[in-house]
Design an enzyme around this catalytic site. Structure first.
Site, PDB file in Angstrom:
ATOM      1  CD  GLU A  25       0.254 -12.484  -0.451  1.00 18.92           C
ATOM      2  OE1 GLU A  25       0.472 -11.275  -0.609  1.00 18.92           O
ATOM      3  OE2 GLU A  25       1.094 -13.270   0.036  1.00 18.92           O
ATOM      4  CE  LYS A  86       4.753  -4.853   0.562  1.00 21.60           C
ATOM      5  NZ  LYS A  86       6.195  -4.757   0.802  1.00 21.60           N
ATOM      6  CB  VAL A 106       1.097 -12.078   4.775  1.00 22.56           C
ATOM      7  CG1 VAL A 106       0.742 -12.945   5.983  1.00 22.56           C
ATOM      8  CG2 VAL A 106       1.647 -12.937   3.642  1.00 22.56           C
ATOM      9  CG  ASP A 138      12.407  -3.905   6.577  1.00 19.72           C
ATOM     10  OD1 ASP A 138      11.256  -4.226   6.933  1.00 19.72           O
ATOM     11  OD2 ASP A 138      12.736  -3.775   5.389  1.00 19.72           O
ATOM     12  CB  SER A 140       7.272  -8.329   7.559  1.00 18.32           C
ATOM     13  OG  SER A 140       5.987  -8.360   6.976  1.00 18.32           O
ATOM     14  CB  ALA A 141       3.107  -5.033   9.234  1.00 19.76           C
ATOM     15  CG  ASP A 142       3.484 -10.172   6.383  1.00 14.83           C
ATOM     16  OD1 ASP A 142       2.684  -9.235   6.170  1.00 14.83           O
ATOM     17  OD2 ASP A 142       4.097 -10.775   5.476  1.00 14.83           O
ATOM     18  CE  LYS A 159      10.953 -15.665  -2.959  1.00 11.21           C
ATOM     19  NZ  LYS A 159       9.579 -15.213  -3.031  1.00 11.21           N
TER      20      LYS A 159
HETATM   21  N1  PSU Z   1       7.407 -13.037   0.254  1.00 12.34           N
HETATM   22  C1  PSU Z   1       7.308 -13.689  -0.920  1.00 12.34           C
HETATM   23  N2  PSU Z   1       6.423 -13.258  -1.846  1.00 12.34           N
HETATM   24  C2  PSU Z   1       5.610 -12.178  -1.627  1.00 12.34           C
HETATM   25  C3  PSU Z   1       5.699 -11.508  -0.367  1.00 12.34           C
HETATM   26  C4  PSU Z   1       6.610 -11.970   0.539  1.00 12.34           C
HETATM   27  O1  PSU Z   1       8.034 -14.647  -1.124  1.00 12.34           O
HETATM   28  O2  PSU Z   1       4.820 -11.803  -2.511  1.00 12.34           O
HETATM   29  C5  PSU Z   1       4.793 -10.343  -0.083  1.00 12.34           C
HETATM   30  C6  PSU Z   1       3.624 -10.771   0.823  1.00 12.34           C
HETATM   31  O3  PSU Z   1       2.472 -10.056   0.452  1.00 12.34           O
HETATM   32  C7  PSU Z   1       4.090 -10.316   2.192  1.00 12.34           C
HETATM   33  C8  PSU Z   1       4.820  -9.047   1.839  1.00 12.34           C
HETATM   34  O4  PSU Z   1       3.049 -10.067   3.094  1.00 12.34           O
HETATM   35  O5  PSU Z   1       5.507  -9.344   0.641  1.00 12.34           O
HETATM   36  C9  PSU Z   1       5.775  -8.611   2.924  1.00 12.34           C
HETATM   37  O6  PSU Z   1       6.210  -7.314   2.670  1.00 12.34           O
HETATM   38  P1  PSU Z   1       7.023  -6.535   3.794  1.00 12.34           P
HETATM   39  O7  PSU Z   1       8.302  -7.297   3.938  1.00 12.34           O
HETATM   40  O8  PSU Z   1       7.213  -5.163   3.215  1.00 12.34           O
HETATM   41  O9  PSU Z   1       6.180  -6.583   5.023  1.00 12.34           O
HETATM   42 MN    MN Z   2       9.425  -3.913   5.848  1.00 12.69          MN
END
Ligand code: PSU
Ligand code: MN
Length: 302
Positions: A25, A86, A106, A138, A140-142, A159
């Protein structure tokens, strides 16, 4: 769809010959680590993928195209340009149509990998359910992407900026297998332990490849999380890093950071408040994931 894909000759050749390709990524480069360590990490990880027998394909959105495979100049641009978008699933069409520079998360890396026909994707950690979700919603869309897109994601868990218990519940509801590599416990990125037990664990990359094959032959759509703990000698002290993370989460709340800015804010705070120690750890675990992830991909394509 093909009109939006720009695949390097090297990656295309490997795909045509059914050889292993490993997706990487670009949000981890543009929004997950500072420059220049981010670009160094990206190049070293690509080299580890090659050394273990696959072709690396770092993914980003450049000039209205989904680039599958970046050259050194493009890696430098992704690592050292202000204002890179992003890009998660929500943002893809807009960023592509307007020709903006976009780093894939992701979720969107999984989408792009699937479009290109790449089955394996190595990263550091996945997004998940955030602490305080009761108020913020909140998530994540992941996690939604893991529910529907056929890509195996090799990571070091997530994390503990996240609520790991709720993240695991969400993945269970969505039917996403989480397989611990040589562990029965979900690793928490900087540490090998989280206290959360896993239902599936495997001691060999061959077996994980075979689980993936079985899932996709059964047409059980969706991703697989392979959770690969950081090597013991590289892990951080749990109490120390948990304290740093708690402070970062509190600061984000106080400052009203939300939406897509939340994760990058927390990541950079953790690096800052550990005097860069967490960055070193982060880089080590991504490299370890690259090695194991590539071995799984190589076994899958045998
Ligand atoms: N967690 C990490 N390092 C990262 C990310 C998450 O330890 O770089 C990044 C990844 O690209 C993940 C994104 O898909 O943050 C998630 O963002 P959000 O929580 O806004 O969905
Ligand atoms: Mn989010």
């Amino acid at each position: 769809m093909k009109q939006f894909l720009s695949i390097t000759d090297e990656v295309q050749k490997a795909l045509d010959e059914n050889k292993p390709v490993v997706a990487l990524e670009s949000t981890i480069i543009s929004h997950g680590m500072p420059y220049p360590q981010n670009v160094e990490m990206a190049k070293e990880v690509e080299q580890i993928v090659r050394d273990n027998g696959a072709v690396p394909a770092t993914i980003a959105i450049i000039d209205g195209k989904i680039k599958i495979g970046l050259n050194d100049e493009e890696l430098e641009i992704m690592g050292n340009t202000e204002g890179i978008a992003k890009v998660s699933r929500r943002d893809m069409a807009q960023v592509i149509a307007t020709g903006q520079l976009g780093a894939t998360t992701v979720a969107s890396t999984m989408i792009c990998a699937e479009m290109a026909g790449i089955r394996f994707f190595v990263t550091g950690g996945i997004g998940g359910v955030h602490r305080g979700v009761e108020d913020t919603m909140d998530i994540s869309a992941d996690l939604e992407e893991l529910a529907q897109t056929d890509v195996v994601v090799i990571c070091a868990g997530a994390k503990s900026i996240l609520d790991l218990d709720k993240t695991m519940e969400y993945l269970e509801t969505k039917g996403v297998p989480v397989i611990g590599y040589k562990t029965d416990e979900l690793p928490a990125f900087f540490t090998r332990e989280s206290g959360i037990g896993l239902n599936a664990s495997s001691d060999t990359t061959e077996e994980i490849a075979s689980i993936a094959k079985t899932k996709y032959e059964l047409k059980l759509h969706g991703g697989i999380v392979v959770a690969n703990p950081i090597p013991t000698e590289d892990a951080m002290d749990r109490d120390y890093i948990d304290g740093i993370i708690k402070d970062a989460v509190r600061e984000a709340q106080e400052k009203g950071i939300h939406g897509k800015d939340s994760t990058p804010f927390l990541l950079s705070k953790v690096v800052e408040n550990t005097d860069g120690k967490s960055l070193e750890t982060n880089i080590k675990l991504v490299k370890n994931n690259a090695k194991i992830g590539t071995q799984i991909a190589v076994n899958y394509h045998k």
